[in-house]
Design an enzyme around this catalytic site. Sequence first.
Site, PDB file in Angstrom:
ATOM      1  N   LEU A  27     -36.300 -41.608 -33.510  1.00 50.93           N
ATOM      2  CA  LEU A  27     -36.471 -43.189 -33.400  1.00 50.93           C
ATOM      3  C   LEU A  27     -36.516 -43.512 -34.839  1.00 50.93           C
ATOM      4  CD1 LEU A  27     -39.785 -44.336 -31.503  1.00 50.93           C
ATOM      5  CD2 LEU A  27     -37.512 -44.451 -30.750  1.00 50.93           C
TER       6      LEU A  27
ATOM      7  N   HIS B  14     -43.056 -32.430 -26.107  1.00 53.00           N
ATOM      8  CA  HIS B  14     -41.915 -31.389 -26.617  1.00 53.00           C
ATOM      9  C   HIS B  14     -42.289 -29.871 -25.919  1.00 53.00           C
ATOM     10  CE1 HIS B  14     -38.961 -29.722 -28.895  1.00 53.00           C
ATOM     11  NE2 HIS B  14     -39.791 -28.608 -29.171  1.00 53.00           N
TER      12      HIS B  14
ATOM     13  N   GLU C 272     -41.934 -39.975 -38.693  1.00 53.67           N
ATOM     14  CA  GLU C 272     -40.716 -40.168 -38.900  1.00 53.67           C
ATOM     15  C   GLU C 272     -39.753 -38.895 -38.846  1.00 53.67           C
ATOM     16  OE1 GLU C 272     -39.514 -42.992 -42.056  1.00 53.67           O
ATOM     17  OE2 GLU C 272     -41.190 -44.271 -41.192  1.00 53.67           O
TER      18      GLU C 272
ATOM     19  N   VAL D 212     -38.738 -34.928 -37.018  1.00 48.71           N
ATOM     20  CA  VAL D 212     -38.170 -34.454 -35.735  1.00 48.71           C
ATOM     21  C   VAL D 212     -39.171 -33.495 -35.138  1.00 48.71           C
ATOM     22  CG1 VAL D 212     -36.379 -33.252 -34.353  1.00 48.71           C
ATOM     23  CG2 VAL D 212     -35.880 -34.706 -36.405  1.00 48.71           C
TER      24      VAL D 212
ATOM     25  N   GLU E  36     -46.108 -30.016 -18.616  1.00 50.91           N
ATOM     26  CA  GLU E  36     -45.978 -31.206 -19.140  1.00 50.91           C
ATOM     27  C   GLU E  36     -46.317 -32.344 -18.344  1.00 50.91           C
ATOM     28  OE1 GLU E  36     -42.042 -31.643 -20.837  1.00 50.91           O
ATOM     29  OE2 GLU E  36     -41.652 -29.620 -20.867  1.00 50.91           O
TER      30      GLU E  36
ATOM     31  N   GLU F  10     -44.025 -28.172 -15.305  1.00 50.09           N
ATOM     32  CA  GLU F  10     -45.385 -28.002 -14.661  1.00 50.09           C
ATOM     33  C   GLU F  10     -46.370 -28.536 -15.547  1.00 50.09           C
ATOM     34  OE1 GLU F  10     -46.310 -24.705 -12.227  1.00 50.09           O
ATOM     35  OE2 GLU F  10     -44.328 -24.744 -11.460  1.00 50.09           O
TER      36      GLU F  10
HETATM   37  C1  GAR Z   1     -38.897 -32.240 -20.972  1.00 55.38           C
HETATM   38  O1  GAR Z   1     -38.807 -30.819 -21.129  1.00 55.38           O
HETATM   39  C2  GAR Z   1     -39.202 -32.633 -22.452  1.00 55.38           C
HETATM   40  O2  GAR Z   1     -40.211 -31.923 -22.991  1.00 55.38           O
HETATM   41  C3  GAR Z   1     -38.096 -32.372 -23.435  1.00 55.38           C
HETATM   42  O3  GAR Z   1     -37.047 -33.062 -22.407  1.00 55.38           O
HETATM   43  C4  GAR Z   1     -37.434 -32.894 -21.233  1.00 55.38           C
HETATM   44  C5  GAR Z   1     -37.202 -34.267 -20.386  1.00 55.38           C
HETATM   45  O4  GAR Z   1     -37.564 -34.081 -19.045  1.00 55.38           O
HETATM   46  N1  GAR Z   1     -37.856 -33.288 -24.610  1.00 55.38           N
HETATM   47  C6  GAR Z   1     -37.589 -32.861 -25.767  1.00 55.38           C
HETATM   48  O5  GAR Z   1     -37.105 -31.661 -25.839  1.00 55.38           O
HETATM   49  C7  GAR Z   1     -37.705 -33.658 -27.076  1.00 55.38           C
HETATM   50  N2  GAR Z   1     -37.495 -32.762 -28.192  1.00 55.38           N
HETATM   51  P1  GAR Z   1     -37.498 -35.337 -18.037  1.00 55.38           P
HETATM   52  O6  GAR Z   1     -36.506 -35.956 -18.317  1.00 55.38           O
HETATM   53  O7  GAR Z   1     -37.488 -34.589 -16.680  1.00 55.38           O
HETATM   54  O8  GAR Z   1     -38.817 -35.879 -18.343  1.00 55.38           O
END
Ligand code: GAR
Length: 205
Positions: free
Chosen positions: A94, A110, A143, A145, A175, A173
């Site tokens: 962003l 993440h 700001e 990553v 997440e 699962e």
């Molecule tokens: C997820 O695993 C999320 O943690 C990852 O992208 C995937 C999105 O899945 N994000 C990153 O790696 C950010 N650095 P989704 O579209 O099914 O929610």
Amino acid sequence: MRVAVMASGRGSNFDALHRSSLDPVNPAEIVVVVSDQPGAPVLEKARRFTVPVEVIDPGTRRGAWSQAGVGAALDALRRHRVEAICLAGFMRVLPSEIVGAFPNAILNIHPSLLPAFPGLRAQRQALRAGVKVTGCTVHLVDEGVDTGPILVQRTVPVEPGDTEDTLANRILEQEHRAYPEALRALAEGRVTVEGTSVTLAPTLT
Ligand code: GAR
């Protein structure tokens, strides 16, 4: 609390956040899905749930956003009177104008236990490092990553024979539990940030 989900892909985390927001006691309401990818499956999911969608063009393929791209994103967020943002597989950093416009109100998920394995292909990084435990992290966005104060982490074992896919699915699962929990805490005003440290007060229910 009016929440925008920003996503570039499949949208399983949007799905989890949206389902949890349907609980009448949850003050988080997903009012818009914003994507930088016109063909992203998350947009179809949002339409199915009748959540408004906005497609923005950051103006560059990677890296820095164009001024017009930043303006379009801020305009979309303002039109939907957004108070907080959840990045859910939004594969762009962003710009500072957006981060600055929503202080302590932008979350990211993440698929690793940050600060380990930031950036792309966190599951592959974990397998290559040979760790026995990994997981997922929900953090406030600054700001950098995949940096910023951590709200919620959940652990996941790495099993013998895991591939990037099997590990990613096991992490996913968790997440889907961690992200709604973190957003609800933010929406209920239970999050206190002091420097890099975040405290989540317990729920009243
Ligand atoms: C997820 O695993 C999320 O943690 C990852 O992208 C995937 C999105 O899945 N994000 C990153 O790696 C950010 N650095 P989704 O579209 O099914 O929610």
